[in-house]
Design a protein around this motif. Structure first.
Motif, PDB file in Angstrom:
ATOM      1  N   ASP A 121       4.120  13.981  33.667  1.00 20.03           N
ATOM      2  CA  ASP A 121       3.242  12.856  33.360  1.00 20.03           C
ATOM      3  C   ASP A 121       3.568  12.204  32.023  1.00 20.03           C
ATOM      4  O   ASP A 121       2.861  11.310  31.571  1.00 20.03           O
ATOM      5  CB  ASP A 121       1.787  13.300  33.371  1.00 20.03           C
ATOM      6  CG  ASP A 121       1.509  14.440  32.400  1.00 20.03           C
ATOM      7  OD1 ASP A 121       2.457  14.892  31.715  1.00 20.03           O
ATOM      8  OD2 ASP A 121       0.355  14.898  32.336  1.00 20.03           O
ATOM      9  N   GLU A 157       3.633  13.643  28.991  1.00 21.29           N
ATOM     10  CA  GLU A 157       3.117  14.332  27.801  1.00 21.29           C
ATOM     11  C   GLU A 157       4.199  15.236  27.203  1.00 21.29           C
ATOM     12  O   GLU A 157       5.006  15.829  27.919  1.00 21.29           O
ATOM     13  CB  GLU A 157       1.891  15.176  28.163  1.00 21.29           C
ATOM     14  CG  GLU A 157       0.687  14.357  28.595  1.00 21.29           C
ATOM     15  CD  GLU A 157       0.036  13.599  27.453  1.00 21.29           C
ATOM     16  OE1 GLU A 157       0.349  13.898  26.281  1.00 21.29           O
ATOM     17  OE2 GLU A 157      -0.792  12.703  27.732  1.00 21.29           O
ATOM     18  N   ARG A 204      -6.914  15.365  35.053  1.00 20.42           N
ATOM     19  CA  ARG A 204      -6.733  15.873  33.693  1.00 20.42           C
ATOM     20  C   ARG A 204      -8.042  16.294  33.041  1.00 20.42           C
ATOM     21  O   ARG A 204      -8.407  15.825  31.968  1.00 20.42           O
ATOM     22  CB  ARG A 204      -6.036  14.828  32.824  1.00 20.42           C
ATOM     23  CG  ARG A 204      -4.653  14.438  33.307  1.00 20.42           C
ATOM     24  CD  ARG A 204      -4.058  13.428  32.347  1.00 20.42           C
ATOM     25  NE  ARG A 204      -2.758  12.978  32.792  1.00 20.42           N
ATOM     26  CZ  ARG A 204      -2.034  12.079  32.149  1.00 20.42           C
ATOM     27  NH1 ARG A 204      -2.492  11.539  31.038  1.00 20.42           N
ATOM     28  NH2 ARG A 204      -0.871  11.698  32.616  1.00 20.42           N
ATOM     29  N   ASP A 221      -9.497   3.707  32.020  1.00 16.45           N
ATOM     30  CA  ASP A 221      -8.596   4.647  32.670  1.00 16.45           C
ATOM     31  C   ASP A 221      -8.846   4.701  34.166  1.00 16.45           C
ATOM     32  O   ASP A 221      -7.927   4.870  34.951  1.00 16.45           O
ATOM     33  CB  ASP A 221      -8.769   6.050  32.081  1.00 16.45           C
ATOM     34  CG  ASP A 221      -8.131   6.181  30.714  1.00 16.45           C
ATOM     35  OD1 ASP A 221      -7.368   5.274  30.355  1.00 16.45           O
ATOM     36  OD2 ASP A 221      -8.402   7.162  30.024  1.00 16.45           O
ATOM     37  N   ARG A 264      -5.395  16.116  26.860  1.00 15.98           N
ATOM     38  CA  ARG A 264      -4.475  15.680  27.911  1.00 15.98           C
ATOM     39  C   ARG A 264      -3.144  16.410  27.812  1.00 15.98           C
ATOM     40  O   ARG A 264      -2.570  16.821  28.827  1.00 15.98           O
ATOM     41  CB  ARG A 264      -4.248  14.172  27.809  1.00 15.98           C
ATOM     42  CG  ARG A 264      -5.471  13.343  28.151  1.00 15.98           C
ATOM     43  CD  ARG A 264      -5.070  11.892  28.346  1.00 15.98           C
ATOM     44  NE  ARG A 264      -6.223  11.052  28.628  1.00 15.98           N
ATOM     45  CZ  ARG A 264      -6.141   9.804  29.023  1.00 15.98           C
ATOM     46  NH1 ARG A 264      -4.955   9.245  29.187  1.00 15.98           N
ATOM     47  NH2 ARG A 264      -7.234   9.096  29.266  1.00 15.98           N
ATOM     48  N   ARG A 265      -2.648  16.557  26.609  1.00 16.96           N
ATOM     49  CA  ARG A 265      -1.371  17.254  26.430  1.00 16.96           C
ATOM     50  C   ARG A 265      -1.499  18.713  26.859  1.00 16.96           C
ATOM     51  O   ARG A 265      -0.631  19.252  27.562  1.00 16.96           O
ATOM     52  CB  ARG A 265      -0.917  17.166  24.972  1.00 16.96           C
ATOM     53  CG  ARG A 265       0.541  17.566  24.760  1.00 16.96           C
ATOM     54  CD  ARG A 265       0.879  17.694  23.283  1.00 16.96           C
ATOM     55  NE  ARG A 265       0.303  18.906  22.720  1.00 16.96           N
ATOM     56  CZ  ARG A 265       0.860  20.102  22.815  1.00 16.96           C
ATOM     57  NH1 ARG A 265       1.993  20.268  23.475  1.00 16.96           N
ATOM     58  NH2 ARG A 265       0.300  21.155  22.273  1.00 16.96           N
ATOM     59  N   LEU A 290      -5.982   6.823  35.781  1.00 20.95           N
ATOM     60  CA  LEU A 290      -5.773   7.977  34.930  1.00 20.95           C
ATOM     61  C   LEU A 290      -7.132   8.426  34.418  1.00 20.95           C
ATOM     62  O   LEU A 290      -7.517   8.143  33.299  1.00 20.95           O
ATOM     63  CB  LEU A 290      -4.848   7.630  33.750  1.00 20.95           C
ATOM     64  CG  LEU A 290      -3.458   7.143  34.134  1.00 20.95           C
ATOM     65  CD1 LEU A 290      -2.704   6.711  32.882  1.00 20.95           C
ATOM     66  CD2 LEU A 290      -2.697   8.250  34.848  1.00 20.95           C
ATOM     67  N   ASP A 300      -4.571  17.918  21.616  1.00 25.05           N
ATOM     68  CA  ASP A 300      -5.031  16.847  22.498  1.00 25.05           C
ATOM     69  C   ASP A 300      -5.285  17.392  23.908  1.00 25.05           C
ATOM     70  O   ASP A 300      -4.397  18.027  24.493  1.00 25.05           O
ATOM     71  CB  ASP A 300      -3.978  15.738  22.555  1.00 25.05           C
ATOM     72  CG  ASP A 300      -4.406  14.618  23.485  1.00 25.05           C
ATOM     73  OD1 ASP A 300      -5.278  13.836  23.095  1.00 25.05           O
ATOM     74  OD2 ASP A 300      -3.874  14.542  24.610  1.00 25.05           O
ATOM     75  N   SER A 304      -1.683  19.019  30.595  1.00 18.16           N
ATOM     76  CA  SER A 304      -0.348  18.840  31.180  1.00 18.16           C
ATOM     77  C   SER A 304       0.472  20.107  31.028  1.00 18.16           C
ATOM     78  O   SER A 304       1.167  20.533  31.959  1.00 18.16           O
ATOM     79  CB  SER A 304       0.353  17.665  30.503  1.00 18.16           C
ATOM     80  OG  SER A 304       1.652  17.478  31.027  1.00 18.16           O
ATOM     81  N   PRO A 324      -9.653  10.926  33.080  1.00 19.43           N
ATOM     82  CA  PRO A 324      -9.943  12.247  32.534  1.00 19.43           C
ATOM     83  C   PRO A 324     -11.334  12.713  32.950  1.00 19.43           C
ATOM     84  O   PRO A 324     -12.282  11.954  32.863  1.00 19.43           O
ATOM     85  CB  PRO A 324      -9.868  12.042  31.008  1.00 19.43           C
ATOM     86  CG  PRO A 324     -10.108  10.586  30.822  1.00 19.43           C
ATOM     87  CD  PRO A 324      -9.626   9.887  32.044  1.00 19.43           C
TER      88      PRO A 324
END
Length: 395
Positions: A136, A138, A353, A379, A22-23, A384, A20, A26, A386
């Motif tokens: 965050d 994650e 992100r 988002d 985002r993960r 948030l 992912d 992070s 991305p």
């Protein structure tokens, strides 16, 4: 294992969670992958093995292809020296994909992990692991203890790991806070230097436009006041003044940030999109850097130059484009090592992100730069945002 003696591939859903964006963003922000040993993490692992009485302890960070041992005790020499294994040898990946503790009494009899190569190659039989989250939220990896023999884990064992994992997460949050503080201090110092260049440009531009000293003074005063208004949108505490609920409209923010620059040289257009405080700060700082760069080297440095900023929403995605044009060819020198470039990159990668790609346009290019981002409008409202690959290059 299948009939050929090779591990089964990970389930599609699990692979998707591990990869992912985002993960992974992070995880990258922590700068822990492939980093040296640190006593704060080594101490936590030692405590885990002492309190549970197990021989092996790990702080394992998981990306899309491997697990990296930020801290470890008790692993076989080859694994301890390598400090990583592929996911074929990882129990910790399941802690990440489920974002929940993994309790294994005997891996050889557990359907989830009985085909895992860590059983034979690393001697993993009993396993207890809990998630480790970034600032965050994650899931970055697993904090775990391991035994080479079957073991019945107690509630006290689980609570011990959860408490130590919480301590690690607190340290990560403190590191993030310090990094943000240092970034804001650097930004303030950077802006103080830029403001003199900017005001000098305002004075020169006003001198060319004004017909008398009084008109010139009024123009300069108005531009300095607009600059101050833009500064109020990016206070160090992340506050946004004058907007209900801490939100700011993208068009209001863009108008405020670009207000110090000549109106005839800019076009701002787009629908109503609301940004939460975190996204608003990141957008304001990013637009400020692009505008400042344009004042120093690009379209705002020439009275005939032009900047176009526009955005639209389609399929629940916001597309924003920054474009600079000059009536003649102009050489541009990119400084990727400068604070402004680093700040823009940090805003995109850490705050929004996303990823940032920059290329220098050919010298003959009339359109000096084009920046583009995409984000979910939902988002954007909660801050948030991305950011998809953003490029600074000729269209």
């Amino acid at each position: 294992m299948d009939g050929q003696g090779t591990p089964k591939p990970p389930e599609a859903d699990d692979a998707s969670r591990l990869s992912d964006p985002r993960r992974l963003a992070s995880l990258a922000t922590t700068n822990l992958m492939d980093s040296p040993h640190e006593e704060v993490f080594d101490r936590a692992v030692r405590l885990a093995t002492q309190l549970t009485g197990r021989p092996v302890g790990l702080l394992s960070l998981i990306d899309g292809q491997r697990q990296f041992f930020k801290a470890q005790i008790g692993l076989p020499d080859h694994a301890a020296e390598a400090r990583e294994t592929p996911l074929t040898h990882s129990f910790c990946q399941h802690v990440v994909t489920e974002d929940a503790p993994l309790i294994v009494k005997d891996a050889r009899e557990d359907p989830l992990v009985r085909d895992n190569l860590a059983i034979d190659d690393l001697g993993v039989v009993a396993y207890l692991g809990v998630p480790v989250h970034g600032p965050d939220g994650e899931t970055l990896g697993s904090f775990c203890v391991i035994d080479g023999s079957p073991h019945e884990w107690s509630a006290a064992d689980l609570k011990t790991l959860e408490d130590l994992s919480a301590m690690i997460e607190t340290d990560l949050k403190l590191r993030d806070t310090v990094a943000q503080r240092d970034l804001l201090i650097g930004e303030m110092n950077h802006r103080l230097k830029n403001i003199f260049t900017l005001i000098g440009g305002m004075i020169r531009q006003s001198a060319r436009e004004a017909s008398d000293p009084r008109e010139m003074a009024e123009q300069i005063t108005g531009r300095v006041q607009a600059l101050n208004a833009a500064h109020s949108l990016v206070l160090p505490d992340g506050g946004t003044r004058g907007h209900e609920g801490g939100e700011v409209a993208l068009d209001d923010l863009a108008d405020t940030v670009l207000a110090p620059y000549p109106g005839a040289q800019k076009i701002v257009r787009g629908g109503k999109v609301m940004l939460g405080p975190k996204a608003a700060v990141a957008f304001a700082l990013s637009l400020h850097e692009l505008a400042t760069n344009a004042a120093k080297y690009g379209a705002f440095s020439d009275s005939l130059g032009r900047v176009e900023l526009d955005w639209d929403v389609a399929e629940d995605k916001l597309s924003l484009t920054w474009r600079e044009e000059l009536p003649h060819a102009m050489a541009v020198t990119a400084n990727d090592a400068g604070f402004g470039s680093r700040l823009l990159q940090l805003n995109v990668e850490a705050q929004l992100r996303g990823t940032l790609h920059r290329t220098s346009p050919p010298k003959a290019c009339m359109s000096l730069s084009r920046s583009r981002l995409r984000l979910s409008s939902t988002d954007a409202k909660i801050g948030l945002a991305p950011w998809s690959p953003l490029s600074l290059s000729c269209p």
